[in-house]
Design a protein around this motif. Structure first.
Motif, short mmCIF file in Angstrom:
data_model
loop_
_atom_site.label_atom_id
_atom_site.label_comp_id
_atom_site.label_asym_id
_atom_site.label_seq_id
_atom_site.Cartn_x
_atom_site.Cartn_y
_atom_site.Cartn_z
N GLY A 188 -17.39 -14.78 18.16
CA GLY A 188 -17.07 -15.74 17.11
C GLY A 188 -18.03 -16.89 17.03
N SER A 189 -17.50 -18.10 17.17
CA SER A 189 -18.32 -19.30 16.99
C SER A 189 -19.40 -19.44 18.05
N SER A 190 -19.27 -18.71 19.16
CA SER A 190 -20.26 -18.82 20.24
C SER A 190 -21.08 -17.53 20.37
N PHE A 191 -21.27 -16.83 19.26
CA PHE A 191 -22.04 -15.58 19.27
C PHE A 191 -23.42 -15.80 19.88
N LEU A 192 -23.79 -14.88 20.79
CA LEU A 192 -25.08 -14.95 21.46
C LEU A 192 -25.97 -13.82 20.95
N ASN A 193 -27.16 -14.18 20.53
CA ASN A 193 -28.13 -13.23 20.00
C ASN A 193 -28.54 -12.24 21.10
N PRO A 194 -28.35 -10.93 20.90
CA PRO A 194 -28.65 -9.95 21.96
C PRO A 194 -30.11 -9.98 22.43
N ARG A 253 -20.32 -20.17 12.41
CA ARG A 253 -19.75 -20.86 13.57
C ARG A 253 -18.63 -21.81 13.14
N ILE A 254 -18.85 -22.53 12.05
CA ILE A 254 -17.83 -23.45 11.56
C ILE A 254 -16.61 -22.69 11.05
N ALA A 255 -16.84 -21.57 10.37
CA ALA A 255 -15.72 -20.77 9.85
C ALA A 255 -14.84 -20.26 10.99
N PHE A 256 -15.45 -19.75 12.05
CA PHE A 256 -14.67 -19.31 13.20
C PHE A 256 -13.93 -20.49 13.82
N GLY A 257 -14.62 -21.63 13.93
CA GLY A 257 -13.98 -22.81 14.50
C GLY A 257 -12.76 -23.24 13.69
N LEU A 258 -12.86 -23.22 12.37
CA LEU A 258 -11.73 -23.57 11.51
C LEU A 258 -10.59 -22.56 11.66
N PHE A 259 -10.94 -21.29 11.86
CA PHE A 259 -9.91 -20.27 12.10
C PHE A 259 -9.15 -20.56 13.38
N TYR A 260 -9.87 -20.90 14.47
CA TYR A 260 -9.20 -21.21 15.73
C TYR A 260 -8.26 -22.42 15.55
N MET A 265 -1.85 -27.87 24.19
CA MET A 265 -2.47 -26.59 23.85
C MET A 265 -3.77 -26.78 23.07
N PHE A 266 -3.85 -27.86 22.32
CA PHE A 266 -5.06 -28.11 21.53
C PHE A 266 -6.27 -28.42 22.43
N LEU A 267 -6.01 -28.74 23.69
CA LEU A 267 -7.11 -28.99 24.62
C LEU A 267 -7.87 -27.71 24.95
N LEU A 268 -7.30 -26.56 24.60
CA LEU A 268 -7.97 -25.29 24.83
C LEU A 268 -9.02 -24.98 23.75
N LEU A 269 -8.96 -25.68 22.64
CA LEU A 269 -9.85 -25.36 21.53
C LEU A 269 -11.34 -25.44 21.87
N PRO A 270 -11.79 -26.47 22.63
CA PRO A 270 -13.22 -26.49 22.97
C PRO A 270 -13.69 -25.24 23.72
#
Length: 242
Positions: free
Chosen positions: A50-56, A130-137, A150-155
């Motif tokens: 998702g928001s932290s996708f790493l380029n292979p 990245r922002i779209a995935f973040g907004l989904f979370y 529970m919101f402390l888990l978001l980062p």
């Protein structure tokens, strides 16, 4: 309960595709994939990281450098040349970005034989994605969180991929026991690595970097390897002979 299930699902699915696709396949080519399955796992890596996708490609280059220069000053993510975990993450990010954006080219030994899908790379590396995935979370937590903490888990959701890498490279080269003398600081941290799906068998892995089973002693269990064996038997992948 819903938030806990969501968090653990994201943690382990993101981690699985990091160890299975980015590490064991893209970096080491421990098994073969058909073009169809390579693109399938490429896409799934993007979705679950998702928001932290790493380029292979960039991931593979850094990881190959890590093995060649393990725990020396040229190692892109050794914990022995930085003050803390945050410093390790920043150093790794800067080197990663140089390769991800093609600002520099790797040494010949670290080139080629890594999967590339420009379409997914462009989407996954974009701020829009990245922002779209973040907004989904965030939306998921707003809908289902029952307590403020529970919101402390978001980062953690936002930085899942780099966080997994930081845990492995920091703990796997500082804490634990060694089965082999690899001329570096690699360690095995957990006999049953349920936390990082086998990635914390760093000492074993540095001894035999192309072996898909990171466990080497009778009491060690690499949770990812049985899944890999099953995929091999189902002919989804073809394991290399070591």
């Amino acid at each position: 309960m819903i938030i806990l299930i969501f968090f653990l699902s994201h943690w382990f699915l993101s981690l699985f595709f990091q160890t299975f696709f980015l590490h064991r396949y893209a970096s080491h080519k421990m098994f073969k994939l058909s073009p169809f399955w390579e693109k399938t796992f490429y896409l799934m890596t993007y979705v679950f990281q998702g928001s932290s996708f790493l380029n292979p490609r960039a991931y593979a280059i850094l990881h190959r450098m890590h093995h060649t220069y393990s725990d020396t000053e040229k190692d892109p993510h050794s914990p022995h040349f930085v003050k803390d975990v945050w410093g390790l993450m920043i150093k790794t990010k800067n080197i990663y970005m140089d390769y991800q954006k093609h600002k520099i080219e790797p040494e010949p030994a670290f080139r080629d034989r890594y999967p590339i899908w420009n379409f997914i790379d462009q989407i996954g590396d974009s701020w829009a994605s990245r922002i779209a995935f973040g907004l989904f979370y965030i939306a998921f937590y707003v809908a289902f969180a029952t307590h403020w903490w529970m919101f402390l888990l978001l980062p953690i959701h936002f930085l899942m991929g780099p966080l997994h890498g930081a845990i492995v490279n920091w703990c796997g080269h500082k804490y634990g026991y060694s089965n082999f003398d690899n001329q570096d600081h690699s360690k095995n941290m957990l006999p049953l690595d349920f936390l990082m799906l086998g990635e914390l068998f760093q000492n074993n892995h540095h001894k035999k970097p192309n072996d898909a089973n990171f466990a080497k002693k009778w009491f060690e269990v690499d949770p990812t390897f049985p899944v890999i064996k099953l995929m091999h038997h189902l002919r989804i992948i073809r394991l290399r002979k070591i």
